[in-house]
Write an enzyme that holds these catalytic residues in place. Structure first.
Site, PDB file in Angstrom:
ATOM      1  N   LYS A   1      -6.653   3.725 -15.379  1.00  0.00           N
ATOM      2  CA  LYS A   1      -5.479   4.581 -15.152  1.00  0.00           C
ATOM      3  C   LYS A   1      -4.208   3.873 -15.616  1.00  0.00           C
ATOM      4  CE  LYS A   1      -3.513   5.561 -10.895  1.00  0.00           C
ATOM      5  NZ  LYS A   1      -2.047   5.596 -10.993  1.00  0.00           N
TER       6      LYS A   1
ATOM      7  N   ASP B   1      -1.593   8.782 -16.091  1.00  0.00           N
ATOM      8  CA  ASP B   1      -0.998   9.250 -14.826  1.00  0.00           C
ATOM      9  C   ASP B   1       0.505   9.424 -15.007  1.00  0.00           C
ATOM     10  OD1 ASP B   1      -0.747   9.975 -12.203  1.00  0.00           O
ATOM     11  OD2 ASP B   1      -0.975   7.947 -11.402  1.00  0.00           O
TER      12      ASP B   1
ATOM     13  N   LYS C   1       2.120  12.327 -14.158  1.00  0.00           N
ATOM     14  CA  LYS C   1       2.590  13.269 -13.127  1.00  0.00           C
ATOM     15  C   LYS C   1       3.705  14.171 -13.657  1.00  0.00           C
ATOM     16  CE  LYS C   1       1.234  10.626  -9.024  1.00  0.00           C
ATOM     17  NZ  LYS C   1       0.891   9.303  -9.546  1.00  0.00           N
TER      18      LYS C   1
ATOM     19  N   ASP D   1       7.961  19.849 -14.697  1.00  0.00           N
ATOM     20  CA  ASP D   1       9.175  20.369 -15.333  1.00  0.00           C
ATOM     21  C   ASP D   1       8.929  21.842 -15.637  1.00  0.00           C
ATOM     22  OD1 ASP D   1      11.621  20.533 -16.861  1.00  0.00           O
ATOM     23  OD2 ASP D   1      11.455  18.376 -17.203  1.00  0.00           O
TER      24      ASP D   1
ATOM     25  N   THR E   1       0.488  11.186  -0.938  1.00  0.00           N
ATOM     26  CA  THR E   1       0.107  10.617   0.363  1.00  0.00           C
ATOM     27  C   THR E   1       1.288   9.902   1.019  1.00  0.00           C
ATOM     28  OG1 THR E   1      -0.834   8.834  -0.942  1.00  0.00           O
ATOM     29  CG2 THR E   1      -2.385  10.350   0.041  1.00  0.00           C
TER      30      THR E   1
ATOM     31  N   ARG F   1      -4.853  -2.625  -6.529  1.00  0.00           N
ATOM     32  CA  ARG F   1      -4.686  -4.022  -6.099  1.00  0.00           C
ATOM     33  C   ARG F   1      -5.923  -4.699  -5.518  1.00  0.00           C
ATOM     34  NH1 ARG F   1       0.682  -2.338  -3.109  1.00  0.00           N
ATOM     35  NH2 ARG F   1      -0.619  -0.470  -3.051  1.00  0.00           N
TER      36      ARG F   1
END
Ligand code: C5P
Length: 229
Positions: free
Chosen positions: A34, A63, A65, A68, A118, A209
Site C-alpha cells: 500500500k 491509497d 482516498k 472531490d 476509524t 508498523r
C-alpha cells in the site's frame, strides 16, 4: 498471480530506499503493497513506477482516498490509470456519482471505498451531524459505493462482520487497525488481531508498523502470514 497472504503492507514513509528495502525483505510473505499520500505526494507516478520496475510481481494498493466532485475525481483517476493499481481508494462519502467517475476511468482496478475513518468516534460522528453508530453509517456508505461500481471497501475490523452480512460475499473487505497479539497499539485504538479480523469476514488485513518497524521485518511478516494460514 495468487496472493502470498491476505496481508497488505502499508508503506507509510516518503523514503524511497526504505520502501525498496522493506519490499525486498518481505517478498516471501506479501504480494500487495500500500502506497499512501506520504509517498505519493513526495514522488508521484515516477516513484510508483520505480517500485513497479524493480518488483514486477507485486500488486499496488494506491491509497489516495480521493474525495472531490465527480469531474475532478474522473480526471485524477485518469491521471493514475497507467499505473494500473490493483486497488485505488476513494471516500465513499463523496457519493455515488463520484465513485462511479473513478470506476469508469479504471476498468482494471478495484475501486475501493473508504467507509468510516476509524479515527472518528461516536461523539465526533455526532458533532458532524452523522449517525453515531459507525456500523450503521458504514453499511449505507458501503452499499452506495457498491451500487456505483466499487468492488472493495475499507472498514474497521469491528465492523467487518456486520458489513459482510449486509453487503454479501462478493465484496472485498479490507481492514486496517489490526495488531498481532502482544504488539504495541501505537495510535490504533480499537484493534483486533490479523487472524480475528479475517475470521470476522475481512479478505485482507492492512498492516504497517508491526512489520515495518519490527527489528526483523522479514520474520515479522512471516510470523503474521503463518498466523493466517
Ligand atoms: O502502522 P499501521 O498498521 O497502524 O498502519 C495502518 C495503515 O492503515 C496506515 O497506512 C493507515 O493510514 C491505514 N488506515 C488506518 N485506519 C483507517 C484507514 C487507513 O489505520 N481507518
Amino acid at each position: 498471480m495468487k496472493d502470498k497472504s491476505p496481508i497488505i503492507l502499508a508503506l507509510d514513509t516518503p523514503d524511497v530506499s526504505s520502501v525498496m528495502a522493506i519490499i525486498e525483505s518481505t517478498l516471501d510473505s506479501i504480494s500487495i503493497y500500500k502506497i499512501g499520500l506520504e509517498f505519493f505526494l513526495a514522488h508521484g507516478k515516477p516513484g510508483v513506477k520505480s517500485i513497479q520496475d524493480r518488483f514486477a510481481d507485486i500488486d499496488i494498493f494506491l491509497d489516495l482516498k480521493l474525495h472531490d466532485i465527480p469531474n475532478t475525481v474522473a480526471g485524477a483517476s485518469a491521471s493514475i490509470a497507467e499505473l494500473q493499481p490493483r486497488f485505488l481508494t476513494v471516500h465513499a462519502s463523496g457519493g455515488n456519482e463520484m465513485v462511479r467517475a473513478a470506476v469508469l476511468q479504471l476498468p482494471s482496478t478495484s475501486v475501493t471505498a473508504v467507509t468510516v475513518l476509524t479515527s472518528l468516534n461516536e461523539q465526533e460522528l455526532g458533532h458532524l451531524g452523522l449517525p453515531r453508530d459507525p456500523a450503521e453509517l458504514a453499511i449505507s456508505l458501503g452499499r452506495r459505493a457498491i451500487e456505483a461500481g466499487s468492488t472493495s471497501i475499507v472498514c474497521s475490523p469491528l465492523e467487518a462482520a456486520t458489513l459482510r452480512r449486509a453487503l454479501g460475499e462478493s465484496v472485498t473487505i479490507i481492514t486496517p487497525g489490526v495488531r498481532p497479539e502482544n504488539s504495541a497499539k501505537e495510535d490504533q485504538n480499537r484493534v483486533m488481531t490479523p487472524h480475528e479480523a479475517i475470521a470476522q469476514g475481512a479478505n485482507y488485513d492492512v498492516i504497517g508498523r508491526p512489520i515495518t518497524h519490527a527489528p526483523d521485518p522479514k520474520e515479522a511478516a512471516k510470523k503474521i502470514r503463518n498466523s493466517l494460514l
